[in-house]
Design an enzyme around this catalytic site. Structure first.
Site, PDB file in Angstrom:
ATOM      1  N   GLU A 106       0.834  -1.207   0.000  1.00 37.99           N
ATOM      2  CA  GLU A 106       0.000   0.000   0.000  1.00 37.99           C
ATOM      3  C   GLU A 106       0.875   1.266   0.000  1.00 37.99           C
ATOM      4  O   GLU A 106       0.689   2.166   0.812  1.00 37.99           O
ATOM      5  CB  GLU A 106      -0.984  -0.008   1.191  1.00 37.99           C
ATOM      6  CG  GLU A 106      -2.269   0.711   0.865  1.00 37.99           C
ATOM      7  CD  GLU A 106      -3.359   0.563   1.927  1.00 37.99           C
ATOM      8  OE1 GLU A 106      -4.390   1.214   1.756  1.00 37.99           O
ATOM      9  OE2 GLU A 106      -3.188  -0.211   2.898  1.00 37.99           O
ATOM     10  N   TYR A 129      -0.050  -7.691  -1.581  1.00 33.69           N
ATOM     11  CA  TYR A 129      -1.101  -6.899  -0.935  1.00 33.69           C
ATOM     12  C   TYR A 129      -2.439  -7.449  -1.423  1.00 33.69           C
ATOM     13  O   TYR A 129      -2.894  -7.139  -2.512  1.00 33.69           O
ATOM     14  CB  TYR A 129      -0.934  -5.417  -1.276  1.00 33.69           C
ATOM     15  CG  TYR A 129      -2.018  -4.525  -0.706  1.00 33.69           C
ATOM     16  CD1 TYR A 129      -2.512  -4.718   0.577  1.00 33.69           C
ATOM     17  CD2 TYR A 129      -2.545  -3.486  -1.467  1.00 33.69           C
ATOM     18  CE1 TYR A 129      -3.499  -3.905   1.092  1.00 33.69           C
ATOM     19  CE2 TYR A 129      -3.532  -2.656  -0.956  1.00 33.69           C
ATOM     20  CZ  TYR A 129      -4.006  -2.872   0.324  1.00 33.69           C
ATOM     21  OH  TYR A 129      -5.000  -2.059   0.839  1.00 33.69           O
ATOM     22  N   ASP A 148       0.383  -8.040   3.516  1.00 29.47           N
ATOM     23  CA  ASP A 148      -0.938  -7.867   4.098  1.00 29.47           C
ATOM     24  C   ASP A 148      -1.891  -8.810   3.385  1.00 29.47           C
ATOM     25  O   ASP A 148      -2.256  -8.581   2.237  1.00 29.47           O
ATOM     26  CB  ASP A 148      -1.356  -6.403   3.930  1.00 29.47           C
ATOM     27  CG  ASP A 148      -2.760  -6.120   4.443  1.00 29.47           C
ATOM     28  OD1 ASP A 148      -3.404  -7.049   4.966  1.00 29.47           O
ATOM     29  OD2 ASP A 148      -3.212  -4.968   4.303  1.00 29.47           O
ATOM     30  N   ASP A 158      -1.423   2.323  10.195  1.00 23.86           N
ATOM     31  CA  ASP A 158      -2.361   1.542  11.005  1.00 23.86           C
ATOM     32  C   ASP A 158      -1.905   0.091  11.123  1.00 23.86           C
ATOM     33  O   ASP A 158      -2.437  -0.663  11.939  1.00 23.86           O
ATOM     34  CB  ASP A 158      -3.784   1.618  10.447  1.00 23.86           C
ATOM     35  CG  ASP A 158      -3.881   1.316   8.960  1.00 23.86           C
ATOM     36  OD1 ASP A 158      -2.833   1.204   8.295  1.00 23.86           O
ATOM     37  OD2 ASP A 158      -5.021   1.215   8.449  1.00 23.86           O
TER      38      ASP A 158
END
Length: 274
Positions: free
Chosen positions: A36, A123, A169, A265
């Site tokens: 990201e 991702y 992720d 985050d």
């Protein structure tokens, strides 16, 4: 050797906060896998003179994308780079059709081949809160990605199997120990039976979740919502992973989460290879 994986949720933003370079300086990773990144190389002011930078940015501005930074060492030469899935996998699973984004245009997969292993940075598409992307995830993406990493290990010219390390992720908490509130979130995006089955299939195919090899139990998370001081209270999810072929597992010295690293985050995760 150390490899770090981190969903930075915008590389320029993390750098402007002054939090990216200190992470690199503190942990001195040999390979950095970012997800990201939301930008292109020319848009960034990061100068990692000791690293070779490999970018796979999304065509859409400010969205998705992956990058791999490799320390310039004599024993860590990048032999080949692959952006995205091969055309035959895109065609086989009809990725990019049915109003879903083409993963190759979104920069979701980036592979670097080294002498002793492949590193795949991924991702994974989010199923979305309304589960509108769950069919893409379960019926297309998970199958395509698993086929890709299985094929990759046997893709060398020598005919000898080469281990695959993949990280990133994955947008799913695999077991109830991988999120703070499993009962309340059962069936929600990131914790559906379909998404969790995708990880089951990866493990059945002979890959090992390196963190769980070393650490059992709950309370270990890599992502926290911005709401209700979730990170401070450690009400999170473990959705970032390092997987390796089970044959390569004896080479993994450690696998851990770095929750003290701020800026996104998500927090980074790290493996050490002997």
């Amino acid at each position: 050797m150390k490899i770090i994986s981190w969903n930075v949720n915008g590389l320029r933003a993390v750098h402007k906060k002054g939090l990216f370079l200190p992470m690199v300086e503190k942990y001195q990773p040999d390979i950095i896998c970012l997800q990201e990144i939301k930008s292109k190389k020319e848009q960034n002011e990061i100068d990692l003179k000791d690293y070779e930078e490999i970018w796979n940015s999304a065509e859409k501005a400010g969205y998705s994308g992956t990058a791999i930074f490799v320390k310039k060492l004599a024993n860590l030469k990048v032999l080949n780079i692959t952006l995205g899935f091969p055309a035959e996998i895109i065609k086989k699973y009809k990725l990019g059709e049915d109003n879903y984004g083409d993963p190759n245009k979104e920069g979701r997969v980036l592979t670097a081949e080294f002498k002793d292993f492949f590193v795949v940075n991924v991702y994974t598409p989010n199923s979305k809160q309304d589960l509108s992307r769950l069919p893409l995830r379960h019926q297309k993406w998970d199958k395509a990605f698993l086929e890709y990493i299985k094929n990759l290990t046997h893709s060398t010219n020598s005919g000898q199997a080469k281990p695959v390390i993949f990280c990133g992720d994955l947008n799913v908490a695999h077991t109830p120990d991988d999120l703070a509130n499993p009962r309340q979130n059962k069936g929600e995006h990131g914790f559906t039976d379909e998404e969790r089955k995708g990880i089951d299939n990866i493990i059945k195919a002979g890959f090992v979740d390196t963190f769980r090899h070393f650490t059992k139990g709950n309370g270990n998370y890599t992502w926290w919502t911005h709401w209700a001081n979730a990170r401070e209270r450690n009400v999170g999810w473990r959705i970032d992973y390092f997987f390796v072929n089970k044959e390569f597992l004896p080479n993994i010295k450690n696998s851990k989460i770095l929750p003290e690293v701020l800026g996104s985050d998500h927090c980074p995760i790290l493996i050490e290879i002997m």
